[in-house]
Design a protein around this motif. Structure first.
Motif, PDB file in Angstrom:
ATOM      1  N   ARG A  79      12.382  -2.729  -4.682  1.00 21.14           N
ATOM      2  CA  ARG A  79      11.366  -3.770  -4.896  1.00 21.14           C
ATOM      3  C   ARG A  79      11.835  -5.106  -4.309  1.00 21.14           C
ATOM      4  NH1 ARG A  79       8.322  -5.577 -10.537  1.00 21.14           N
ATOM      5  NH2 ARG A  79       7.253  -7.386  -9.623  1.00 21.14           N
ATOM      6  N   GLN A  80      13.107  -5.406  -4.509  1.00 18.84           N
ATOM      7  CA  GLN A  80      13.657  -6.648  -3.962  1.00 18.84           C
ATOM      8  C   GLN A  80      13.654  -6.608  -2.435  1.00 18.84           C
ATOM      9  OE1 GLN A  80      17.391  -7.772  -5.695  1.00 18.84           O
ATOM     10  NE2 GLN A  80      17.668  -9.532  -4.354  1.00 18.84           N
ATOM     11  N   GLU A  81      13.984  -5.446  -1.860  1.00 22.00           N
ATOM     12  CA  GLU A  81      14.004  -5.317  -0.404  1.00 22.00           C
ATOM     13  C   GLU A  81      12.608  -5.463   0.206  1.00 22.00           C
ATOM     14  OE1 GLU A  81      16.385  -4.673   2.049  1.00 22.00           O
ATOM     15  OE2 GLU A  81      17.876  -5.236   0.535  1.00 22.00           O
ATOM     16  N   GLN A  82      11.615  -4.871  -0.445  1.00 16.26           N
ATOM     17  CA  GLN A  82      10.264  -4.850   0.107  1.00 16.26           C
ATOM     18  C   GLN A  82       9.400  -6.021  -0.363  1.00 16.26           C
ATOM     19  OE1 GLN A  82      10.443  -3.144   2.723  1.00 16.26           O
ATOM     20  NE2 GLN A  82       8.775  -1.680   2.448  1.00 16.26           N
ATOM     21  N   GLY A  83       9.771  -6.631  -1.486  1.00 21.40           N
ATOM     22  CA  GLY A  83       9.026  -7.786  -1.960  1.00 21.40           C
ATOM     23  C   GLY A  83       7.748  -7.471  -2.702  1.00 21.40           C
ATOM     24  N   HIS A  84       7.584  -6.219  -3.124  1.00 22.76           N
ATOM     25  CA  HIS A  84       6.395  -5.868  -3.906  1.00 22.76           C
ATOM     26  C   HIS A  84       6.720  -4.694  -4.817  1.00 22.76           C
ATOM     27  CE1 HIS A  84       5.592  -2.121  -1.706  1.00 22.76           C
ATOM     28  NE2 HIS A  84       5.852  -2.787  -0.595  1.00 22.76           N
ATOM     29  N   PRO A  85       5.995  -4.557  -5.942  1.00 20.27           N
ATOM     30  CA  PRO A  85       6.220  -3.415  -6.846  1.00 20.27           C
ATOM     31  C   PRO A  85       5.478  -2.183  -6.365  1.00 20.27           C
ATOM     32  CG  PRO A  85       4.495  -4.792  -7.731  1.00 20.27           C
ATOM     33  CD  PRO A  85       4.959  -5.470  -6.459  1.00 20.27           C
ATOM     34  N   LEU A  86       5.700  -1.066  -7.039  1.00 18.06           N
ATOM     35  CA  LEU A  86       4.901   0.139  -6.847  1.00 18.06           C
ATOM     36  C   LEU A  86       3.896   0.227  -7.990  1.00 18.06           C
ATOM     37  CD1 LEU A  86       7.569   2.843  -5.915  1.00 18.06           C
ATOM     38  CD2 LEU A  86       6.061   1.600  -4.350  1.00 18.06           C
ATOM     39  N   ALA A  87       2.679   0.598  -7.677  1.00 11.89           N
ATOM     40  CA  ALA A  87       1.637   0.658  -8.695  1.00 11.89           C
ATOM     41  C   ALA A  87       2.045   1.530  -9.890  1.00 11.89           C
ATOM     42  CB  ALA A  87       0.342   1.189  -8.079  1.00 11.89           C
ATOM     43  N   GLN A 387      -0.422  12.547  -5.942  1.00 12.33           N
ATOM     44  CA  GLN A 387       0.142  13.583  -5.081  1.00 12.33           C
ATOM     45  C   GLN A 387       1.460  13.105  -4.486  1.00 12.33           C
ATOM     46  OE1 GLN A 387      -3.889  13.647  -3.022  1.00 12.33           O
ATOM     47  NE2 GLN A 387      -3.192  15.720  -2.555  1.00 12.33           N
ATOM     48  N   LYS A 388       2.263  14.057  -4.055  1.00 12.87           N
ATOM     49  CA  LYS A 388       3.481  13.693  -3.333  1.00 12.87           C
ATOM     50  C   LYS A 388       3.093  12.981  -2.038  1.00 12.87           C
ATOM     51  CE  LYS A 388       6.056  17.728  -4.992  1.00 12.87           C
ATOM     52  NZ  LYS A 388       6.685  19.006  -4.603  1.00 12.87           N
ATOM     53  N   ASN A 389       3.896  12.004  -1.674  1.00 13.92           N
ATOM     54  CA  ASN A 389       3.690  11.247  -0.430  1.00 13.92           C
ATOM     55  C   ASN A 389       2.315  10.590  -0.374  1.00 13.92           C
ATOM     56  OD1 ASN A 389       6.245  12.136   0.369  1.00 13.92           O
ATOM     57  ND2 ASN A 389       5.405  13.923   1.406  1.00 13.92           N
ATOM     58  N   ILE A 390       1.791  10.183  -1.527  1.00 14.26           N
ATOM     59  CA  ILE A 390       0.480   9.552  -1.553  1.00 14.26           C
ATOM     60  C   ILE A 390       0.599   8.129  -1.021  1.00 14.26           C
ATOM     61  CG2 ILE A 390       0.625   8.627  -3.917  1.00 14.26           C
ATOM     62  CD1 ILE A 390      -2.311   9.645  -4.250  1.00 14.26           C
ATOM     63  N   ALA A 391      -0.369   7.720  -0.225  1.00 15.76           N
ATOM     64  CA  ALA A 391      -0.306   6.422   0.440  1.00 15.76           C
ATOM     65  C   ALA A 391      -0.244   5.283  -0.568  1.00 15.76           C
ATOM     66  CB  ALA A 391      -1.520   6.253   1.346  1.00 15.76           C
ATOM     67  N   GLY A 392       0.681   4.357  -0.354  1.00 15.53           N
ATOM     68  CA  GLY A 392       0.762   3.150  -1.156  1.00 15.53           C
ATOM     69  C   GLY A 392       1.162   3.361  -2.594  1.00 15.53           C
ATOM     70  N   ASN A 393       1.607   4.577  -2.948  1.00 13.23           N
ATOM     71  CA  ASN A 393       1.951   4.892  -4.328  1.00 13.23           C
ATOM     72  C   ASN A 393       0.745   4.765  -5.255  1.00 13.23           C
ATOM     73  OD1 ASN A 393       3.673   3.768  -7.134  1.00 13.23           O
ATOM     74  ND2 ASN A 393       4.247   5.675  -6.152  1.00 13.23           N
ATOM     75  N   PHE A 394      -0.454   4.989  -4.713  1.00 17.09           N
ATOM     76  CA  PHE A 394      -1.648   4.824  -5.525  1.00 17.09           C
ATOM     77  C   PHE A 394      -2.026   6.150  -6.196  1.00 17.09           C
ATOM     78  CE2 PHE A 394      -1.990   1.091  -2.705  1.00 17.09           C
ATOM     79  CZ  PHE A 394      -2.034   0.123  -3.699  1.00 17.09           C
ATOM     80  N   GLU A 395      -3.289   6.463  -6.298  1.00 19.52           N
ATOM     81  CA  GLU A 395      -3.739   7.585  -7.104  1.00 19.52           C
ATOM     82  C   GLU A 395      -5.090   8.074  -6.607  1.00 19.52           C
ATOM     83  OE1 GLU A 395      -5.588   3.988  -8.148  1.00 19.52           O
ATOM     84  OE2 GLU A 395      -3.469   4.339  -8.553  1.00 19.52           O
TER      85      GLU A 395
END
Length: 478
Positions: A79-87, A387-395
């Motif tokens: 998160r620190q490296e990318q500057g954003h959380p995962l949903a 799903q696995k490898n779902i875009a943007g860690n969404f749903e």
């Protein structure tokens, strides 16, 4: 290239998927070696390194606690490296609503369940609230079912007009199998007859015919299958009967008339996008107008529960494309809408071509836009899965009018009722009332879910149908 090294295979799955969620378009090389110096290390392409020494996990006596702690440390680093959380934080499973429902059923209050999701699994507050709302709706719908004596039936038709570039399902182009479809139905009807006989004392609650694309069958073949089902099973306790008419280029008025002549209560007409450039790019090979034509024909024939599927994040699409698609969907007024975030699987053509995933911010706009338009349609979220490898860690979220929710969709996610699956590649899940010990890959595990897999290859399914039936006979209702 991102390099992941673990001393214990215990970490490998979660470490890979958390890292992949933050860096979806990066190649990842992973190695498990009990002789390596660090317990876990992740080296990013920019040279930044996350590592946990063996003494860092020494304070955890339970492997599950150790893994959970490491996952949270990795998450904070990424998160620190990318500057954003995962949903969805560190959740890597596909059933977040099942987790929160179990928490509620164990006696936890709603606030406690929300805090558990946000603090223990680092899920954003917005997604935790969504999971809670859906879990409550799911519970109300599932309370109508008899878990102990009831069951659901899935029937797989593994043919499609063409194979979409994002698809990893076990389906084959119809033109390659057209002369074998009747042979496939012979085998399928034998399997269904067996299931009907051994389940005669059980209550059939839902039927779902999926695939592939069931409406690749011609009208006579559809009639044969639906008639066989009526002759084989009692519909006395049936509350939902869904047929996926997913590809508009496979739908004709005659086929819809066949469906309407049987007690089919719900169909899906799935555009995925209303942008012609996108349909062409992903191999759909039908026009936007064909979507309108199929939908209008279904309404004219009296279908009053129509679902439509969309995919957010398809290659080449911008937020404005998603908005235009949703405007067209609003014009049609479906009874339910399922919005998928693109998931690129290795078996799909997109996976083999290493298609890049849209950046999370753009995808978030598309997902939020879909939610807004669902409200305009007076549709509420009723089921959710990932799903696995779902875009943007969404749903993926299903939205429906209050009385039009797809009950089978909830059942497949929540695993509370047995689903008997027939056809090539179909996966039966028998839910036991008590947990038992089973041997899997040389290890004993405790479970209340028995899975019985049919072979995926169509030719093998036809020639080995007696074996498929025998597999079911070992477990069905024993």
């Amino acid at each position: 290239m991102i390099r992941i090294e673990c001393r214990d295979a215990l970490y490998a799955y979660d470490i890979y998927h958390i890292t992949k969620a933050f860096f979806p378009n990066e190649e990842i090389e992973q190695q498990v070696d009990e002789k390596q110096e660090q317990e876990v290390s992740v080296t990013l392409e920019n040279g930044s390194c996350f590592s946990i020494a063996p003494d860092g996990v020494a304070g955890f006596s339970e492997k599950k606690e150790r893994k959970h702690w490491v996952n949270k440390q990795l998450y904070n680093f990424c998160r620190q490296e990318q500057g954003h959380p995962l949903a969805w934080g560190i959740l890597t499973g596909i059933r977040p609503t099942k987790m929160i429902m179990s928490r509620l059923e164990s006696g936890a209050g709603e606030r406690d369940a929300l805090e558990w999701m946000t603090e223990e699994y680092l899920v954003t507050g917005e997604k935790a609230e969504l999971a809670l709302a859906i879990a409550k709706r799911e519970k109300a719908l599932l309370d109508r079912l008899d878990y102990r004596e009831g069951y659901s039936l899935y029937i797989g038709i593994p043919f499609c007009p063409t194979i979409c570039s994002y698809c990893s399902f076990s389906s084959s182009p119809l033109e390659e199998w057209e002369d074998r479809v009747d042979g496939y139905l012979d085998a399928l009807c034998r399997e269904l007859s067996f299931v009907g006989t051994v389940s005669a004392e059980r209550k059939l609650n839902t039927i779902y015919i999926g695939g592939g694309t069931p409406t690749t069958l011609n009208p006579q073949q559809l009639e044969r299958l639906l008639s066989h089902l009526e002759q084989t099973f009692s519909y006395e306790n049936l509350i939902e009967f869904t047929v996926e008419a997913g590809r508009p280029d496979s739908i004709t008025r005659e086929k819809l008339e066949v469906l309407k002549s049987h007690p089919v209560t719900r169909i899906s007409i799935n555009p995925q996008s209303m942008q012609q450039k996108t349909l062409d790019a992903i191999g759909r090979r039908h026009t936007v107008q064909e979507i309108y034509d199929a939908y209008e024909a279904a309404r004219e024939l009296g279908f009053d529960n129509i679902n439509m599927d969309l995919i957010a994040g398809l290659p080449g699409e911008e937020v404005c494309d998603m908005r235009d698609t949703l405007e067209q969907i609003v014009h049609m007024q479906p009874d339910s809408l399922t919005v998928h975030s693109l998931a690129i699987k290795r078996a799909a053509r997109m996976g083999q071509e290493k298609t890049k995933i849209r950046e999370a911010k753009r995808l978030e706009e598309m997902v939020d836009l879909a939610s807004d338009y669902a409200k305009r349609l007076e549709l509420v979220p009723y089921y959710l899965y990932r799903q696995k490898n779902i875009a943007g860690n969404f749903e993926n979220v299903g939205y429906a009018k209050v009385d039009k929710a797809g009950i089978y969709n909830i059942l497949i996610m929540e695993e509370k009722q047995s689903i008997i699956a027939c056809g090539a590649g179909a996966s039966t899940k028998i839910v036991l009332s008590e947990k038992i010990e089973l041997e899997s890959r040389g290890k004993l595990r405790t479970t209340n879910i028995i899975r019985i897999e049919n072979v995926k290859d169509i030719e093998e399914y036809i020639t080995r149908i007696d074996e498929m039936i025998e597999r079911k006979g070992e477990w069905l209702w024993h």
